[in-house]
Design an enzyme around this catalytic site. Structure first.
Site, PDB file in Angstrom:
ATOM      1  N   GLY A 114     -23.722  14.357 -10.064  1.00 51.49           N
ATOM      2  CA  GLY A 114     -23.677  12.523  -9.760  1.00 51.49           C
ATOM      3  C   GLY A 114     -24.068  12.331  -7.971  1.00 51.49           C
ATOM      4  CE1 TYR A 115     -24.266   6.032  -5.633  1.00 53.61           C
ATOM      5  CE2 TYR A 115     -23.512   6.040  -7.591  1.00 53.61           C
ATOM      6  CZ  TYR A 115     -23.713   5.771  -7.208  1.00 53.61           C
ATOM      7  OH  TYR A 115     -24.917   4.274  -7.295  1.00 53.61           O
ATOM      8  CE  LYS A 126     -21.742   8.257   2.308  1.00 51.14           C
ATOM      9  NZ  LYS A 126     -20.749   7.865   0.709  1.00 51.14           N
ATOM     10  CG  LEU A 171      -3.540  -0.486   6.283  1.00 48.18           C
ATOM     11  CD1 LEU A 171      -3.045  -1.061   7.710  1.00 48.18           C
ATOM     12  CD2 LEU A 171      -3.061  -1.094   4.657  1.00 48.18           C
ATOM     13  CG  HIS A 192     -47.016  -2.526  12.035  1.00 49.23           C
ATOM     14  ND1 HIS A 192     -46.958  -1.725  11.047  1.00 49.23           N
ATOM     15  CD2 HIS A 192     -47.791  -1.982  13.183  1.00 49.23           C
ATOM     16  CE1 HIS A 192     -48.000  -0.831  11.150  1.00 49.23           C
ATOM     17  NE2 HIS A 192     -48.070  -0.580  12.280  1.00 49.23           N
ATOM     18  CD  GLU A 237      -2.655   1.757   0.047  1.00 45.57           C
ATOM     19  OE1 GLU A 237      -3.551   0.999  -0.564  1.00 45.57           O
ATOM     20  OE2 GLU A 237      -2.246   3.316   0.165  1.00 45.57           O
ATOM     21  CB  CYS A 269     -13.222   2.494   0.348  1.00 47.84           C
ATOM     22  SG  CYS A 269     -14.538   1.969   2.047  1.00 47.84           S
TER      23      CYS A 269
HETATM   24  P1  FAD Z   1      -9.685   2.627  -3.712  1.00 51.55           P
HETATM   25  O1  FAD Z   1     -10.260   1.973  -2.655  1.00 51.55           O
HETATM   26  O2  FAD Z   1      -9.183   3.228  -4.517  1.00 51.55           O
HETATM   27  O3  FAD Z   1      -8.164   1.262  -2.789  1.00 51.55           O
HETATM   28  C1  FAD Z   1      -6.873   1.644  -3.897  1.00 51.55           C
HETATM   29  C2  FAD Z   1      -5.084   1.644  -2.884  1.00 51.55           C
HETATM   30  O4  FAD Z   1      -4.640   1.334  -3.783  1.00 51.55           O
HETATM   31  C3  FAD Z   1      -5.401   2.674  -2.206  1.00 51.55           C
HETATM   32  O5  FAD Z   1      -5.111   2.402  -1.272  1.00 51.55           O
HETATM   33  C4  FAD Z   1      -4.051   3.471  -3.080  1.00 51.55           C
HETATM   34  O6  FAD Z   1      -2.569   4.189  -1.863  1.00 51.55           O
HETATM   35  C5  FAD Z   1      -3.456   2.071  -3.194  1.00 51.55           C
HETATM   36  N1  FAD Z   1      -2.639   1.912  -4.028  1.00 51.55           N
HETATM   37  C6  FAD Z   1      -2.546   2.718  -5.774  1.00 51.55           C
HETATM   38  N2  FAD Z   1      -1.483   2.353  -6.419  1.00 51.55           N
HETATM   39  C7  FAD Z   1      -0.380   2.072  -5.752  1.00 51.55           C
HETATM   40  C8  FAD Z   1       0.414   1.377  -5.665  1.00 51.55           C
HETATM   41  N3  FAD Z   1       0.738   1.342  -7.600  1.00 51.55           N
HETATM   42  N4  FAD Z   1       1.090   0.555  -5.073  1.00 51.55           N
HETATM   43  C9  FAD Z   1       0.820   0.310  -3.763  1.00 51.55           C
HETATM   44  N5  FAD Z   1      -0.597   0.365  -3.713  1.00 51.55           N
HETATM   45  C10 FAD Z   1      -0.610   1.795  -4.959  1.00 51.55           C
HETATM   46  N6  FAD Z   1     -18.471   3.669  -2.249  1.00 51.55           N
HETATM   47  C11 FAD Z   1     -19.805   2.834  -1.589  1.00 51.55           C
HETATM   48  O7  FAD Z   1     -20.029   1.319  -2.336  1.00 51.55           O
HETATM   49  N7  FAD Z   1     -20.829   3.124  -1.012  1.00 51.55           N
HETATM   50  C12 FAD Z   1     -20.405   4.996  -0.763  1.00 51.55           C
HETATM   51  O8  FAD Z   1     -21.083   5.228   0.272  1.00 51.55           O
HETATM   52  C13 FAD Z   1     -18.999   5.737  -1.633  1.00 51.55           C
HETATM   53  N8  FAD Z   1     -18.574   7.013  -1.468  1.00 51.55           N
HETATM   54  C14 FAD Z   1     -17.885   7.131  -2.023  1.00 51.55           C
HETATM   55  C15 FAD Z   1     -17.301   9.021  -1.983  1.00 51.55           C
HETATM   56  C16 FAD Z   1     -16.196   9.073  -1.743  1.00 51.55           C
HETATM   57  C17 FAD Z   1     -16.289  10.911  -1.941  1.00 51.55           C
HETATM   58  C18 FAD Z   1     -15.859   8.658  -3.168  1.00 51.55           C
HETATM   59  C19 FAD Z   1     -14.120   9.717  -3.490  1.00 51.55           C
HETATM   60  C20 FAD Z   1     -15.883   7.601  -3.336  1.00 51.55           C
HETATM   61  C21 FAD Z   1     -16.766   6.528  -2.858  1.00 51.55           C
HETATM   62  N9  FAD Z   1     -17.103   5.255  -2.922  1.00 51.55           N
HETATM   63  C22 FAD Z   1     -18.800   4.773  -2.246  1.00 51.55           C
HETATM   64  C23 FAD Z   1     -16.558   4.449  -3.614  1.00 51.55           C
HETATM   65  C24 FAD Z   1     -15.213   3.728  -3.506  1.00 51.55           C
HETATM   66  O9  FAD Z   1     -14.642   4.673  -2.336  1.00 51.55           O
HETATM   67  C25 FAD Z   1     -14.483   2.912  -3.915  1.00 51.55           C
HETATM   68  O10 FAD Z   1     -15.461   2.206  -4.900  1.00 51.55           O
HETATM   69  C26 FAD Z   1     -13.767   1.994  -2.935  1.00 51.55           C
HETATM   70  O11 FAD Z   1     -12.940   2.660  -2.413  1.00 51.55           O
HETATM   71  C27 FAD Z   1     -12.877   1.169  -4.271  1.00 51.55           C
HETATM   72  O12 FAD Z   1     -12.090   0.001  -3.652  1.00 51.55           O
HETATM   73  P2  FAD Z   1     -10.681  -0.312  -4.780  1.00 51.55           P
HETATM   74  O13 FAD Z   1      -9.907  -1.582  -3.353  1.00 51.55           O
HETATM   75  O14 FAD Z   1     -11.002  -0.773  -6.002  1.00 51.55           O
HETATM   76  O15 FAD Z   1      -9.824   0.799  -4.492  1.00 51.55           O
HETATM   77  P1  NAD Z   2     -20.393  10.153 -10.767  1.00 52.21           P
HETATM   78  O1  NAD Z   2     -20.342  10.360 -12.717  1.00 52.21           O
HETATM   79  O2  NAD Z   2     -21.132  10.219 -10.224  1.00 52.21           O
HETATM   80  O3  NAD Z   2     -21.165  11.794 -11.598  1.00 52.21           O
HETATM   81  C1  NAD Z   2     -20.434  12.800 -12.239  1.00 52.21           C
HETATM   82  C2  NAD Z   2     -21.322  13.759 -12.375  1.00 52.21           C
HETATM   83  O4  NAD Z   2     -21.087  14.865 -13.797  1.00 52.21           O
HETATM   84  C3  NAD Z   2     -22.906  13.257 -13.942  1.00 52.21           C
HETATM   85  O5  NAD Z   2     -23.903  13.301 -13.103  1.00 52.21           O
HETATM   86  C4  NAD Z   2     -21.844  13.943 -15.235  1.00 52.21           C
HETATM   87  O6  NAD Z   2     -22.879  13.963 -15.943  1.00 52.21           O
HETATM   88  C5  NAD Z   2     -21.018  14.763 -14.861  1.00 52.21           C
HETATM   89  N1  NAD Z   2     -20.538  15.809 -15.473  1.00 52.21           N
HETATM   90  C6  NAD Z   2     -19.359  15.457 -15.678  1.00 52.21           C
HETATM   91  N2  NAD Z   2     -18.649  16.208 -16.717  1.00 52.21           N
HETATM   92  C7  NAD Z   2     -18.989  17.237 -16.219  1.00 52.21           C
HETATM   93  C8  NAD Z   2     -19.000  18.986 -16.754  1.00 52.21           C
HETATM   94  N3  NAD Z   2     -17.591  18.893 -17.325  1.00 52.21           N
HETATM   95  N4  NAD Z   2     -19.908  19.442 -16.048  1.00 52.21           N
HETATM   96  C9  NAD Z   2     -21.180  19.177 -15.554  1.00 52.21           C
HETATM   97  N5  NAD Z   2     -20.926  18.344 -15.107  1.00 52.21           N
HETATM   98  C10 NAD Z   2     -19.926  17.523 -15.171  1.00 52.21           C
HETATM   99  O7  NAD Z   2     -19.231  10.486 -10.210  1.00 52.21           O
HETATM  100  P2  NAD Z   2     -18.589  10.853  -9.296  1.00 52.21           P
HETATM  101  O8  NAD Z   2     -19.654  12.159  -8.428  1.00 52.21           O
HETATM  102  O9  NAD Z   2     -17.838  12.174  -9.072  1.00 52.21           O
HETATM  103  O10 NAD Z   2     -19.054   9.475  -8.244  1.00 52.21           O
HETATM  104  C11 NAD Z   2     -17.164   9.178  -8.622  1.00 52.21           C
HETATM  105  C12 NAD Z   2     -17.643   7.018  -8.325  1.00 52.21           C
HETATM  106  O11 NAD Z   2     -18.197   7.629  -7.418  1.00 52.21           O
HETATM  107  C13 NAD Z   2     -18.927   7.348  -8.963  1.00 52.21           C
HETATM  108  O12 NAD Z   2     -19.277   6.644 -10.260  1.00 52.21           O
HETATM  109  C14 NAD Z   2     -19.229   6.526  -7.533  1.00 52.21           C
HETATM  110  O13 NAD Z   2     -19.466   4.819  -8.406  1.00 52.21           O
HETATM  111  C15 NAD Z   2     -18.401   6.275  -6.662  1.00 52.21           C
HETATM  112  N6  NAD Z   2     -19.320   7.123  -5.400  1.00 52.21           N
HETATM  113  C16 NAD Z   2     -20.357   6.324  -4.973  1.00 52.21           C
HETATM  114  C17 NAD Z   2     -21.017   6.547  -3.532  1.00 52.21           C
HETATM  115  C18 NAD Z   2     -21.866   6.038  -2.796  1.00 52.21           C
HETATM  116  O14 NAD Z   2     -22.398   4.497  -3.014  1.00 52.21           O
HETATM  117  N7  NAD Z   2     -22.563   6.135  -2.429  1.00 52.21           N
HETATM  118  C19 NAD Z   2     -20.787   7.805  -3.153  1.00 52.21           C
HETATM  119  C20 NAD Z   2     -20.064   8.680  -3.831  1.00 52.21           C
HETATM  120  C21 NAD Z   2     -19.494   8.422  -4.639  1.00 52.21           C
END
Ligand code: FAD
Ligand code: NAD
Length: 465
Positions: free
Chosen positions: A185-186, A52, A39, A444, A35, A43
């Site tokens: 988006g999200y 959250k 760790l 309920h 990593e 996420c």
């Molecule tokens: P990551 O969590 O991105 O982990 C990848 C890891 O690899 C990182 O720690 C990074 O440092 C490490 N790494 C990268 N390159 C290297 C390298 N070359 N060598 C060693 N280590 C490396 N998803 C949900 O399901 N529910 C949610 O509510 C939700 N909310 C989110 C809110 C936000 C603000 C964001 C940004 C994302 C959210 N997501 C949510 C999306 C979720 O965080 C990701 O889908 C998830 O973390 C992906 O897991 P991963 O293991 O693929 O990668």
């Molecule tokens: P997203 O794909 O959810 O939303 C991006 C939005 O930006 C879209 O509605 C798109 O039409 C718009 N957009 C793209 N280019 C634009 C521009 N130039 N100007 C204006 N609008 C534009 O992406 P995100 O919100 O960055 O989240 C990334 C990913 O992280 C999501 O796809 C999701 O998988 C994950 N995520 C999940 C959760 C959850 O599960 N609750 C929460 C946060 C993030």
């Protein structure tokens, strides 16, 4: 140069990678995880968990402000709330820290070796990791790429100064007075709503014709209504063009082609996430790609023997629970178990206000697949528990095959309904029919009763409507 050999090497300790490593360790595989950051990955450190936590702070603050304004229908009034925002951020950081330690403990318990540093492929069996104590070479029989994703940067709005990604938005020292959000988006909506509740004047700029375009319009309508009530301005069909020279405003081209200047202290860009593959040395491998993402099959195998990829680096849906499920599966494959991706559904939850849950097919998607469908929809306005929680907006909807009632999809929008995703996911995974859902006794008074009522409604005999 130190050398390590192992059976399984996992690159990246996000939810995909650390779950994979723990499961592999449980199965007795000699496992190493590398990593570069902390760790828990995106996420745990800058994604699901911290967002959250801040959403919870915002909800509590807004509830108190609502009571202070004497707006509750049940007679509660309170003094005007104050928020020590630095303490909120510290509370969030405390949760993250506890979970970081938890992941480290779980990896140790599973006898997984943790190497801190950035990994780079030398070939399909070997990586080099730059660690604090010098480079380490790790040779493995099987390698899992779980490097995740990072925020997409717009060339005309590079990150820095007032322009921030979700990472910085989760660690601000104060609530911005005016926040412009690019992307509805999200992340844009989850964080945009949270900051609006904390007192920011929020403007959301979305390129498409509606917010959260990945969900259907009926499902997102209650969220759009709530945005209006919170005073959030939403510009649809609008394009961000850049930042004003003084750095104090977002420049936008509106849907009707007009130039608009949105004064902002911070500009949060949330237009999607890109796979984290830079510097990984992928050019040393021969991997088939799917656009910028790594192409995988139903065993998360890449085109190169012995190299798997899981999680965000493999594309949509970029969700933590999908990454975890893939990680668990790959560990079992590495241990010789007969596994393949056979999931029927991956639930998606959007933690907006109200929350949105979707599992399986929407009515539109089912019809597009050529399915003849039957739909049952039940409003929370007719649900006793929703009324007692002062959250009557929204509904539960079930989409089923017309001829045999097999459930194809379930969607809901409503206050605090994210926990219903468990029941919805289970129903789809177990191949439930409308009869199964309608015939299950639901406790309920709960909002879950809306699920049963939606199934009854599909048969034309809901009880409470
Ligand atoms: P990551 O969590 O991105 O982990 C990848 C890891 O690899 C990182 O720690 C990074 O440092 C490490 N790494 C990268 N390159 C290297 C390298 N070359 N060598 C060693 N280590 C490396 N998803 C949900 O399901 N529910 C949610 O509510 C939700 N909310 C989110 C809110 C936000 C603000 C964001 C940004 C994302 C959210 N997501 C949510 C999306 C979720 O965080 C990701 O889908 C998830 O973390 C992906 O897991 P991963 O293991 O693929 O990668
Ligand atoms: P997203 O794909 O959810 O939303 C991006 C939005 O930006 C879209 O509605 C798109 O039409 C718009 N957009 C793209 N280019 C634009 C521009 N130039 N100007 C204006 N609008 C534009 O992406 P995100 O919100 O960055 O989240 C990334 C990913 O992280 C999501 O796809 C999701 O998988 C994950 N995520 C999940 C959760 C959850 O599960 N609750 C929460 C946060 C993030």
């Amino acid at each position: 140069m130190t050398e390590i050999t192992c059976k399984l090497l996992v690159i990246g300790a996000g939810p995909g990678g650390y779950v994979c490593a723990i499961r592999a360790g449980q199965l007795g595989l000699d496992t190493v995880i590398v990593e570069a950051g902390k760790l828990g990955g995106t996420c745990l450190n800058v994604g699901c968990i911290p967002s959250k936590a801040m959403i919870h702070v915002a909800e509590e603050y807004e509830k108190a402000a609502h009571a202070a304004a004497g707006r509750t229908p049940f007679g509660l009034t309170a003094g005007a709330p104050t928020l020590d925002f630095a303490k909120s951020v510290a509370w969030k950081d405390g949760i993250v820290g506890r979970l970081n330690n938890g992941v480290a403990g779980l990896l140790r318990k599973a006898k997984v070796k943790i190497v801190q540093g950035r990994a780079r492929f030398r070939d399909g069996k070997t990586v080099v990791v730059e660690t604090e104590t010098g480079p380490k070479v790790i040779r493995a029989e099987r390698i899992v790429i779980a490097t995740g994703s990072g925020p997409v940067e717009l060339p005309f709005l590079p990150f820095g100064g007032a322009v921030i990604s979700s990472t910085e938005a989760l660690s601000l020292s104060q609530v911005p007075q005016r926040l412009a959000v690019v992307g509805g988006g999200y992340i844009g909506l989850e964080l945009g709503i949270a900051f609006a509740k904390l007192g920011s004047k929020v403007t959301i700029v979305e390129a498409k014709g509606r917010i959260l375009p990945l969900y259907d319009a009926e499902l997102t309508a209650p969220v759009a209504k709530r945005l209006t009530a919170l005073g959030v301005e939403v510009l649809l069909g609008a394009k961000a063009r850049g930042i004003a020279p003084a750095g104090d405003a977002l420049l936008v081209e509106t849907a009707d082609g007009q130039e608009r200047r949105i004064a902002a202290d911070r500009i949060l860009v949330t237009v999607g996430r890109a796979p984290a593959t830079e510097g990984l040395g992928l050019e040393e491998l021969v991997l088939d790609m799917d656009g910028r993402f790594i192409r995988i099959n139903d065993r998360c195998e890449t085109s190169m023997r012995g190299v798997h990829a899981i999680g965000d680096v493999t594309g949509e849906p970029m969700l933590a629970h999908r990454a975890m499920a893939q990680g668990e599966m790959v560990a079992e494959i590495a241990a010789g178990l007969p596994r393949a991706w056979d999931k029927r559904a991956i639930p998606a939850v959007c933690f907006t206000d109200p929350e949105i849950v979707s599992v399986g097919l929407s009515p539109e998607e089912a019809r597009r697949n050529g399915q003849e469908i039957r739909i049952g929809q039940f409003p929370f306005a007719a649900n006793g528990r929703a009324m007692t929680r002062d959250g009557e907006q929204g509904f539960v909807r079930i989409v089923a095959q017309a001829q045999n009632g097999l459930v194809l999809g379930i969607q809901a929008v409503g206050s605090g309904i994210s926990e219903l995703s468990t029941a919805f996911g289970l129903a789809l995974e177990m191949g439930a029919t409308l009869e199964d859902v309608a015939g299950t006794i639901h406790a309920h008074p709960t909002q879950g009763e809306g699920f049963q009522e939606a199934a009854l409604k599909a048969f034309g005999h809901a009880i409470h409507i």
